[in-house]
Design an enzyme around this catalytic site. Structure first.
Site, PDB file in Angstrom:
ATOM      1  CG  PHE A   1      67.615  16.700  43.062  1.00  0.00           C
ATOM      2  CD1 PHE A   1      68.272  17.751  44.160  1.00  0.00           C
ATOM      3  CD2 PHE A   1      68.940  16.070  42.630  1.00  0.00           C
ATOM      4  CE1 PHE A   1      69.386  17.978  44.461  1.00  0.00           C
ATOM      5  CE2 PHE A   1      70.254  16.392  42.754  1.00  0.00           C
ATOM      6  CZ  PHE A   1      70.429  17.215  43.876  1.00  0.00           C
TER       7      PHE A   1
ATOM      8  CB  CYS B   1      67.853  13.401  36.090  1.00  0.00           C
ATOM      9  SG  CYS B   1      69.896  13.493  35.687  1.00  0.00           S
TER      10      CYS B   1
ATOM     11  CB  ILE C   1      74.297  13.690  38.198  1.00  0.00           C
ATOM     12  CG1 ILE C   1      73.023  14.175  36.806  1.00  0.00           C
ATOM     13  CG2 ILE C   1      75.548  13.817  37.359  1.00  0.00           C
ATOM     14  CD1 ILE C   1      73.215  15.571  36.326  1.00  0.00           C
TER      15      ILE C   1
ATOM     16  CD  GLU D   1      84.073  15.115  44.590  1.00  0.00           C
ATOM     17  OE1 GLU D   1      84.397  15.267  45.834  1.00  0.00           O
ATOM     18  OE2 GLU D   1      84.106  16.066  43.739  1.00  0.00           O
TER      19      GLU D   1
ATOM     20  CG  HIS E   1      73.262  10.811  48.403  1.00  0.00           C
ATOM     21  ND1 HIS E   1      72.462  10.427  49.419  1.00  0.00           N
ATOM     22  CD2 HIS E   1      72.589  11.676  47.501  1.00  0.00           C
ATOM     23  CE1 HIS E   1      71.294  11.060  49.221  1.00  0.00           C
ATOM     24  NE2 HIS E   1      71.216  11.627  47.998  1.00  0.00           N
TER      25      HIS E   1
END
Length: 154
Positions: A26, A84, A86, A89, A92
């Protein structure tokens, strides 16, 4: 005293080490860059190509189980976690960051295997890109050094 008194140069000699790497796919552009930097640094530290094993998994949450399977083989002097996460919103991000980090630490402690955790947790893609190379290199150095430290402690 272990580590510092032995001299950092000898702690970074990877010639006789076997290193396993688990890479999350991912955010693959970032994790591939992490791997490339990590792999290049391992080679620069003297780890032989044939003693570097790379396993890929879907994402950061799957990294700990792959690390555990590798640690249980008792073939590796140290392991490296690459991933990684990131921020998005939703909640999660926190879930994945917290659980993957806790899982990596648990595997290391439960198996007495040094694991360099290079799972980036960033606010945005730009932060991840800014950290990918140095964090990959750092992970290689941490893995090699900690393999030697644990060997010294014995």
């Amino acid at each position: 005293m272990f580590g510092a008194d032995k001299g950092s140069t000898s702690l970074l000699d990877g010639k006789k080490l076997s290193i396993g790497i688990v890479q999350a796919r991912f955010n693959e552009g970032i994790t591939n860059a992490l791997f490339e930097a990590c792999h290049a640094e391992l080679l620069a530290l003297g780890v032989q190509e044939k003693h570097i094993t790379r396993v890929t998994v879907p994402g950061a949450l799957e990294v700990p189980i792959a690390l555990q399977a590798m640690a249980e083989q008792d073939e590796y002097d140290a392991l490296i976690a690459l991933g990684c996460i990131i921020r998005g919103e939703t909640y999660h991000f926190e879930l994945v960051a917290n659980e993957s980090g806790a899982g990596v630490s648990r595997v290391s402690l439960d198996t007495h295997t040094p694991i360099a955790n290079a799972i980036l947790t960033t606010e945005n893609l730009e932060q991840a890109v800014a950290r990918q190379t140095e964090k990959g290199r750092d992970a290689a150095r941490v893995a090699v050094e900690m393999a030697h430290v644990l060997e010294q402690i014995g």
